[in-house]
Write a protein that holds these residues in place. Sequence first.
Motif, PDB file in Angstrom:
ATOM      1  N   THR A 293       0.852  -1.186   0.000  1.00  0.00           N
ATOM      2  CA  THR A 293       0.000   0.000   0.000  1.00  0.00           C
ATOM      3  C   THR A 293       0.890   1.239   0.000  1.00  0.00           C
ATOM      4  OG1 THR A 293      -1.659   1.330   1.151  1.00  0.00           O
ATOM      5  CG2 THR A 293      -0.238  -0.001   2.527  1.00  0.00           C
TER       6      THR A 293
ATOM      7  N   GLY B 254      -0.902   4.045   0.767  1.00  0.00           N
ATOM      8  CA  GLY B 254      -1.946   4.863   1.359  1.00  0.00           C
ATOM      9  C   GLY B 254      -1.864   4.985   2.869  1.00  0.00           C
TER      10      GLY B 254
ATOM     11  N   GLN C 268       3.196  10.113   7.427  1.00  0.00           N
ATOM     12  CA  GLN C 268       4.034  10.048   8.624  1.00  0.00           C
ATOM     13  C   GLN C 268       3.440   9.238   9.775  1.00  0.00           C
ATOM     14  OE1 GLN C 268       4.822  14.248   8.970  1.00  0.00           O
ATOM     15  NE2 GLN C 268       6.159  14.202   7.174  1.00  0.00           N
TER      16      GLN C 268
ATOM     17  N   ALA D  81       0.303  -2.330   9.568  1.00  0.00           N
ATOM     18  CA  ALA D  81      -0.019  -2.855   8.236  1.00  0.00           C
ATOM     19  C   ALA D  81       0.994  -3.923   7.798  1.00  0.00           C
ATOM     20  CB  ALA D  81      -0.068  -1.719   7.206  1.00  0.00           C
TER      21      ALA D  81
ATOM     22  N   GLU E 101       0.793  -7.253   9.689  1.00  0.00           N
ATOM     23  CA  GLU E 101      -0.355  -8.052   9.285  1.00  0.00           C
ATOM     24  C   GLU E 101      -0.161  -8.685   7.909  1.00  0.00           C
ATOM     25  OE1 GLU E 101      -3.696  -9.949   8.813  1.00  0.00           O
ATOM     26  OE2 GLU E 101      -2.877  -9.158  10.679  1.00  0.00           O
ATOM     27  N   ALA E 102       0.432  -7.919   6.988  1.00  0.00           N
ATOM     28  CA  ALA E 102       0.384  -8.313   5.575  1.00  0.00           C
ATOM     29  C   ALA E 102       1.537  -9.211   5.139  1.00  0.00           C
ATOM     30  CB  ALA E 102       0.338  -7.072   4.696  1.00  0.00           C
TER      31      ALA E 102
ATOM     32  N   ASN F 143      -7.151   0.979  13.681  1.00  0.00           N
ATOM     33  CA  ASN F 143      -7.155   1.326  12.261  1.00  0.00           C
ATOM     34  C   ASN F 143      -8.596   1.517  11.802  1.00  0.00           C
ATOM     35  OD1 ASN F 143      -6.139   1.824   9.702  1.00  0.00           O
ATOM     36  ND2 ASN F 143      -6.188  -0.321   9.096  1.00  0.00           N
ATOM     37  N   ILE F 144      -8.784   2.349  10.794  1.00  0.00           N
ATOM     38  CA  ILE F 144     -10.088   2.489  10.149  1.00  0.00           C
ATOM     39  C   ILE F 144      -9.860   2.250   8.673  1.00  0.00           C
ATOM     40  CG2 ILE F 144     -11.860   4.188   9.532  1.00  0.00           C
ATOM     41  CD1 ILE F 144     -11.495   5.262  12.444  1.00  0.00           C
ATOM     42  N   ASP F 145     -10.530   1.241   8.107  1.00  0.00           N
ATOM     43  CA  ASP F 145     -10.231   0.913   6.710  1.00  0.00           C
ATOM     44  C   ASP F 145     -11.069   1.755   5.758  1.00  0.00           C
ATOM     45  OD1 ASP F 145     -12.705  -0.296   6.254  1.00  0.00           O
ATOM     46  OD2 ASP F 145     -11.946  -2.329   6.511  1.00  0.00           O
ATOM     47  N   SER F 146     -10.891   1.530   4.459  1.00  0.00           N
ATOM     48  CA  SER F 146     -11.540   2.435   3.510  1.00  0.00           C
ATOM     49  C   SER F 146     -13.040   2.191   3.386  1.00  0.00           C
ATOM     50  CB  SER F 146     -10.867   2.370   2.135  1.00  0.00           C
ATOM     51  OG  SER F 146     -10.896   1.066   1.647  1.00  0.00           O
ATOM     52  N   PHE F 147     -13.551   1.109   3.974  1.00  0.00           N
ATOM     53  CA  PHE F 147     -14.993   0.908   4.047  1.00  0.00           C
ATOM     54  C   PHE F 147     -15.588   1.612   5.277  1.00  0.00           C
ATOM     55  CE2 PHE F 147     -13.541  -2.593   1.446  1.00  0.00           C
ATOM     56  CZ  PHE F 147     -14.529  -2.743   0.486  1.00  0.00           C
TER      57      PHE F 147
ATOM     58  N   ILE G 291     -15.170 -10.909  14.075  1.00  0.00           N
ATOM     59  CA  ILE G 291     -13.744 -11.207  14.016  1.00  0.00           C
ATOM     60  C   ILE G 291     -13.360 -11.139  12.545  1.00  0.00           C
ATOM     61  CG2 ILE G 291     -11.962 -12.952  14.412  1.00  0.00           C
ATOM     62  CD1 ILE G 291     -13.080 -11.689  16.974  1.00  0.00           C
ATOM     63  N   ASN G 292     -12.459 -10.245  12.196  1.00  0.00           N
ATOM     64  CA  ASN G 292     -12.188 -10.018  10.779  1.00  0.00           C
ATOM     65  C   ASN G 292     -11.146 -10.998  10.238  1.00  0.00           C
ATOM     66  OD1 ASN G 292      -9.625  -9.124  11.398  1.00  0.00           O
ATOM     67  ND2 ASN G 292     -10.065  -6.966  11.015  1.00  0.00           N
ATOM     68  N   SER G 293     -10.757 -10.769   9.007  1.00  0.00           N
ATOM     69  CA  SER G 293      -9.889 -11.710   8.308  1.00  0.00           C
ATOM     70  C   SER G 293      -8.473 -11.738   8.865  1.00  0.00           C
ATOM     71  CB  SER G 293      -9.843 -11.350   6.819  1.00  0.00           C
ATOM     72  OG  SER G 293      -9.370 -10.020   6.660  1.00  0.00           O
ATOM     73  N   SER G 294      -8.149 -10.809   9.773  1.00  0.00           N
ATOM     74  CA  SER G 294      -6.859 -10.835  10.459  1.00  0.00           C
ATOM     75  C   SER G 294      -6.984 -11.419  11.852  1.00  0.00           C
ATOM     76  CB  SER G 294      -6.304  -9.413  10.581  1.00  0.00           C
ATOM     77  OG  SER G 294      -6.143  -8.820   9.325  1.00  0.00           O
TER      78      SER G 294
ATOM     79  N   LEU H 268      -7.230   1.537  -2.663  1.00  0.00           N
ATOM     80  CA  LEU H 268      -5.801   1.246  -2.601  1.00  0.00           C
ATOM     81  C   LEU H 268      -5.188   1.740  -1.297  1.00  0.00           C
ATOM     82  CD1 LEU H 268      -4.904   2.029  -6.301  1.00  0.00           C
ATOM     83  CD2 LEU H 268      -4.878  -0.200  -5.184  1.00  0.00           C
ATOM     84  N   ARG H 269      -6.025   2.135  -0.331  1.00  0.00           N
ATOM     85  CA  ARG H 269      -5.480   2.676   0.911  1.00  0.00           C
ATOM     86  C   ARG H 269      -5.018   1.579   1.852  1.00  0.00           C
ATOM     87  NH1 ARG H 269      -8.895   5.503   5.223  1.00  0.00           N
ATOM     88  NH2 ARG H 269      -8.216   3.554   6.156  1.00  0.00           N
ATOM     89  N   ASP H 270      -5.731   0.462   1.847  1.00  0.00           N
ATOM     90  CA  ASP H 270      -5.420  -0.635   2.753  1.00  0.00           C
ATOM     91  C   ASP H 270      -4.606  -1.688   2.012  1.00  0.00           C
ATOM     92  OD1 ASP H 270      -7.101   0.385   4.979  1.00  0.00           O
ATOM     93  OD2 ASP H 270      -8.710   0.069   3.540  1.00  0.00           O
TER      94      ASP H 270
ATOM     95  N   MET I  77      -2.320  -8.143  -0.284  1.00  0.00           N
ATOM     96  CA  MET I  77      -2.424  -9.495   0.301  1.00  0.00           C
ATOM     97  C   MET I  77      -2.915 -10.502  -0.736  1.00  0.00           C
ATOM     98  SD  MET I  77      -4.212  -8.872   3.976  1.00  0.00           S
ATOM     99  CE  MET I  77      -3.596  -7.714   5.201  1.00  0.00           C
TER     100      MET I  77
ATOM    101  N   THR J  40     -14.642 -13.532   6.228  1.00  0.00           N
ATOM    102  CA  THR J  40     -14.835 -12.130   5.898  1.00  0.00           C
ATOM    103  C   THR J  40     -13.946 -11.618   4.773  1.00  0.00           C
ATOM    104  OG1 THR J  40     -13.204 -11.366   7.510  1.00  0.00           O
ATOM    105  CG2 THR J  40     -15.475 -11.640   8.287  1.00  0.00           C
ATOM    106  N   PHE J  41     -13.027 -12.443   4.272  1.00  0.00           N
ATOM    107  CA  PHE J  41     -12.143 -11.941   3.222  1.00  0.00           C
ATOM    108  C   PHE J  41     -11.917 -13.021   2.167  1.00  0.00           C
ATOM    109  CE2 PHE J  41      -7.855  -9.516   2.533  1.00  0.00           C
ATOM    110  CZ  PHE J  41      -8.306  -9.107   1.291  1.00  0.00           C
TER     111      PHE J  41
ATOM    112  N   ARG K 220      -9.201 -12.813  -0.667  1.00  0.00           N
ATOM    113  CA  ARG K 220      -7.863 -13.315  -0.353  1.00  0.00           C
ATOM    114  C   ARG K 220      -7.860 -14.829  -0.172  1.00  0.00           C
ATOM    115  NH1 ARG K 220      -6.256 -11.887   5.511  1.00  0.00           N
ATOM    116  NH2 ARG K 220      -7.453 -13.792   5.835  1.00  0.00           N
TER     117      ARG K 220
END
Lengths: 256, 256, 256
Positions: A35, A37, A41, A49, A52-53, A174-178, A225-228, B10-12, B17, B123-124, B127
């Motif tokens: 990413t 994005g 800073q 990020a 996790e990735a 974190n707050i994702d783009s959704f 519980i999300n994908s992470s 493209l932010r996350d 992944m 949820t993903f 991926r």
Amino acid sequence: MITLTTDFGLRDPFVGMMKGVILGINPDARIIDLTHGIAPQDIRGAALAIAEAFRFFPRGTTHVVVVDPGVGTHRRAIAASAHGHRFVAPDNGVLSGVINTDPRARTYHLNQKEFFLDGAGGTFDARDVFAPVAAWLDLGKEFDELGVQISDPHTLELPAPIIKESEIEGQIINIDSFGNAITNVRASDLKAIGEGPFRVRIRDTEAGVVVCYANGECNVLHALINSSGLLELFLDRGSAARSLGLEIGEQVTVTM
Amino acid sequence: MITLTTDFGLRDPFVGMMKGVILGINPDARIIDLTHGIAPQDIRGAALAIAEAFRFFPRGTTHVVVVDPGVGTHRRAIAASAHGHRFVAPDNGVLSGVINTDPRARTYHLNQKEFFLDGAGGTFDARDVFAPVAAWLDLGKEFDELGVQISDPHTLELPAPIIKESEIEGQIINIDSFGNAITNVRASDLKAIGEGPFRVRIRDTEAGVVVCYANGECNVLHALINSSGLLELFLDRGSAARSLGLEIGEQVTVTM
Amino acid sequence: MITLTTDFGLRDPFVGMMKGVILGINPDARIIDLTHGIAPQDIRGAALAIAEAFRFFPRGTTHVVVVDPGVGTHRRAIAASAHGHRFVAPDNGVLSGVINTDPRARTYHLNQKEFFLDGAGGTFDARDVFAPVAAWLDLGKEFDELGVQISDPHTLELPAPIIKESEIEGQIINIDSFGNAITNVRASDLKAIGEGPFRVRIRDTEAGVVVCYANGECNVLHALINSSGLLELFLDRGSAARSLGLEIGEQVTVTM
């Protein structure tokens, strides 16, 4: 294989230049944008990020992580070996989540300037230092040809949830783009306080834990519980962050 | 070759992944981002985008299309063979424009979980299910090794223009990033009502049809047949959508 | 190797389609996005971006640069050889910074339509003309197989600073995504007026020249020589452009 994580955005040709430098050294390199994005800073955001990735890439991948408010100062440029992956970054804590979680991690100060871009200045180390070093690592150079091992990389304390007998105090990290708000509470933390069902509370709003987005009632706050493997607050087909004005750092409480 | 179309932005690091998972299975895969800018959960927008774009790729390309409000529910994961290309997507209509336009299209329910990512959650699926299946298809696996053929994929009715003797009633189906408003009226529809010149009307504004953007008078609404063969409303060096407040779904009338 | 620079953004599948066309002709092409974030129809911005960025790629790279308000009119499609690189673009000045700086540059009118996409229309030459020609150049086709040499490419005067005895009058030529304001004053221009220290003035604000971002006092305007060798105004950990309302074209004065 080389991945790139930065706060450069995609409007300027900065990321393209990094790729040009890599391919000039290592014409067959595979380069993947993880990413660009990360908020400008936001070292902590980038640390979360990459932690996790990276695991979704093959072992041996080289990850370049550049969020670098100290570019041009005496902060070191470092590389690290951890979890079977390689990392290249400024020494400002951005690799905390990968170094701190592998007791066998090794870290190096990148001080061999012959591997930097010729005529490197002081304001764009991503292009002049980190990109070329990653290209050399991907080509098979050893860490100790590029620098010297160090034992004191700068690390950040990434916020951990506080687990009490029947309650967990976590926070939004974190707050994702959704507009989903991701917390630092793991599925395993929930197991520590019981079998559920769980209730999640943020300010005065309560949310039950469901198993997928579509199981949330429309426009009602839910959690899953999300994908992470992290607890995440969401609004099905809406933005939880915008609707509730949620922000990174806010406290979230889980009870049975 | 594998293309990716999602609403992830493209932010996350979500798209990164997916690429890591693909390359872990299929290290030589070519991966092309078609777009990750589909509006969140806009199944219809994604269906229109992939139906338009796939044909510019070589036959045999595998296209992953994930806009998936139902992730984690019992909606099926599907793959399709159509027009000599391969597609992988949730069964929610996002492939309507490619399945419905090829009478020889075949569709499969992806039920062979050994090809999914180990420990896949709910949820993903982009991926955990769609990326690995695309990697296997690109490596040469046959559809019927990955799933079972089905005859009832979910499809959407993509809006068709109403063609009368001397008039066409169409609608805006997309607004691009220049603010051009693309309609569902095709060049061939215009031929059906005459030789022109044509007038396009939206609300109380009329626009003549020209052949290129630069032929439109500055700041006056015009229309042309765009690079997809569709009638498109534009403002030369301006944003038609912003100036007129145009929205997807609005009616557009073409007369001679 | 092929790079892409456009004003298309990443929301629509336009860039993906260009890549499909390239890979249909030249399946092994390496394609690098330089940027798709040029402001809509900002020919000058694209000219400055490519002039700066091409040098970080290996000699022999083919650069596609498409900002093209005149698409579909009689403006020519051109290709150029300059600085050991190849360029493909509309003939509107977007290659000024690479053609004008190499006295041995050669420019060609791309008039061999058999190398364009079949059935090319008039509104998407990036996909139908520039992408396929770049694919052929990258495969080894010679310029004079694709077009005829010309001596009158359209060029823009890129703004140069005015250097007086002890003062330089420059201007802002770009604002990057961090809000830094980049000027057309080069490090070598500073040398022409003395040894420093220098003061930079914009409107009523004065800024001293430091050597890296972190050396700027918080929230006070400073300037440095950036990674391109250009004088740049910045606010450490802030946006100079937003705080001061800076715009492209504004005058900046440097004095000792």
